[in-house]
Design a protein around this motif. Structure first.
Motif: not given
Length: 394
Positions: A43-44, A50-57, A62-64, A343-344
Motif C-alpha cells: 500500500t506504500r 494526482h497524488e505525488t508523495p515525497p517518499d514511500d508513504r 497512512c490510514c492504518c 501527515l493527517r
C-alpha cells in the motif's frame, strides 16, 4: 497493561495493519515487519492519480500505519527467521495475514512462535479460515458474502462498497479477540492462537439481512438506500438545496415527521399508520413525502426534525464531514521533515485526548534501532545482516 505490550505486525494492506495501529493508539510498541523482496507493504505504492508523495508513504498507507516502527526483515532466509524468533521472546502479540501454509515456510507460524514464547497471542487473519489456502481480497469477499447483490440501485448492477468494509470488520473482530486474549492471559499466563477470516467477518456483518433470509426465506434485492424492514429509512430525499436521509424507526417518529411537513393526516392513513404498513406501501409513501420534502430548506427541516426527535441528516461530501467538529476532533496531525505540513489521518476517539504518536514510518526506517536496542546487535553484526540481504536499514 497495553502500554507495556509489544506487538509484531507481520501483516500488510488494511485489516492486519488496522489492528496494529489500534494497539499503537492504546500505547503499545508496534514493530511493523516488512518484506524487502516487495520493498515493504504494497500500500506504500497505492497512490491516487494526482497524488505525488515525497517518499514511500501514500495516503492509503497512512490510514492504518501511524505509531509504528518499520523493520525490513527477509523471513525467507534462515538468518531473518532467527532475528524474528529473537524478537518474539519479548513480544506479547503477533498479527499475521499469511495464507494458510505460507507462515510455516517462513518460520512465522503460530506453533513455531508460540513454542518460543508460550504467552504469545497470535492473531491470524485469513480469507476463508486457517484450512483454506485461497487468498482473501475484500472485493471478492464482498461478492461472495452477498453484499454486492444487495448493494446498488434496483435497476443497476451488483455494486462494491467504496470502503473495504470486510477488511474493517475482520480487523474489529481481531481487536476484540486479542483484547479478550490479553485479559485471559492475566488469569492463566497462557497465550493463544486467534484466527479470524474475512469471510466469517463478512457473514457475521449481514446482521438482519441474514436473519431475514434464514427465518423467512426472503432473498434481499438491490433497493438503493432503502431498508427492507423499515420505512422511511435510508432513502435520500431531495430538498430545495441539500439531499437528506430519514431514519424513521417508530410510529411516533413518523407522526412527528408528518407534523413537521404539515401533513399530519398522513400518519393516520391506514397504509402509513404502522411501520409494517409503510413497508408494504413504500412507493406510495415516497410519492407522498417527496413533493413536500422538495419544498423544504435542508437546514430548517433538519432543525425542526431534530427538535421533535426524528432521526435525519444531510447527505454530506467528505469536505462537509471534516468541517463537522465531531469528525475534525478525530483528525491526527503528525509531521516530520518530509511532510512539514503534517501527515493527517483518523485516530480512534476513545473519549480522551488524542494520542501522541509518531508519523507512519518510512520503509525500513527503524531496522537498525530495533536490532541494536531490542536485540543488542552491534554495528558490525547489523552491517553483516544488511550485506547478506537479511535486513534493510533505512
Amino acid at each position: 497493561m497495553i502500554e507495556s505490550c509489544t506487538v509484531l505486525e507481520l501483516a500488510s494492506v488494511l485489516a492486519g495493519p488496522s489492528v496494529g495501529q489500534f494497539f499503537a493508539e492504546l500505547g503499545a510498541t508496534v514493530l511493523k515487519v516488512e518484506n524487502p523482496r516487495t520493498q515493504g507493504d504494497v500500500t506504500r505504492r497505492w497512490t491516487l492519480p494526482h497524488e505525488t508523495p515525497p517518499d514511500d508513504r501514500s495516503a492509503y498507507f497512512c490510514c492504518c500505519n501511524y505509531g509504528k516502527q518499520s523493520v525490513a526483515l527477509d523471513l525467507s532466509t534462515e538468518r531473518g527467521q532467527d532475528v524474528l524468533h529473537r524478537l518474539v521472546v519479548d513480544t506479547d502479540i503477533v498479527i499475521a495475514n499469511y495464507r494458510p501454509g505460507r507462515a510455516e515456510a517462513l518460520g512465522a507460524d503460530a506453533d513455531t512462535l508460540r513454542s518460543i514464547n508460550p504467552a504469545l497471542l497470535y492473531g491470524h487473519i485469513t480469507g476463508y479460515g486457517p484450512d483454506n489456502p485461497r487468498p482473501g481480497y475484500d472485493a471478492v469477499i464482498q461478492a461472495e458474502s452477498g453484499f454486492m447483490t444487495m448493494n446498488g440501485s434496483a435497476d443497476g448492477p451488483p455494486t462494491k462498497m467504496p470502503v473495504a468494509l470486510m477488511d474493517v470488520l475482520a480487523a474489529h473482530h481481531l481487536k476484540e479477540a486479542l483484547l479478550v486474549g490479553l485479559l485471559r492471559r492475566t488469569q492463566s499466563g497462557r497465550g493463544a492462537y486467534v484466527p479470524v477470516s474475512l469471510m466469517q467477518a463478512a457473514v457475521s456483518g449481514l446482521a438482519n439481512q441474514a436473519t431475514n433470509y434464514l427465518n423467512t426465506g426472503h432473498v434481499p434485492q438491490r433497493m438503493g438506500s432503502a431498508h427492507p424492514n423499515i420505512a422511511p429509512y435510508g432513502t435520500a430525499y431531495a430538498t430545495a438545496d441539500t439531499p437528506v436521509v430519514l431514519a424513521v424507526g417508530t410510529d411516533r417518529q413518523f407522526a412527528a415527521l408528518c407534523d413537521v411537513l404539515g401533513r399530519p393526516a398522513l400518519a393516520q392513513e391506514e397504509r402509513f399508520a404502522t411501520n409494517a404498513a409503510r413497508v408494504q406501501h413504500r412507493e406510495a409513501l415516497n410519492e407522498a413525502l417527496r413533493p413536500r420534502l422538495a419544498e423544504q430548506s435542508a437546514d430548517a427541516l433538519l432543525e425542526a426534525l431534530h427538535q421533535r426527535g426524528v432521526p435525519a441528516g444531510a447527505v454530506r461530501t467528505l469536505p462537509d464531514v471534516f468541517s463537522d467538529p465531531h469528525a475534525a476532533a478525530m483528525i491526527l496531525d503528525t509531521g516530520d521533515a518530509a511532510h512539514p505540513a503534517g501527515l493527517r489521518q483518523i485516530a480512534s476517539d476513545s473519549g480522551g485526548e488524542a494520542p501522541v504518536l509518531r508519523p507512519p514510518p518510512e520503509y525500513a526506517a527503524d531496522t537498525q534501532a530495533v536490532l541494536r536496542e531490542r536485540l543488542g546487535y552491534d554495528e558490525s553484526q547489523i552491517a553483516k545482516l544488511e550485506t547478506n540481504g537479511v535486513v534493510v536499514c533505512g
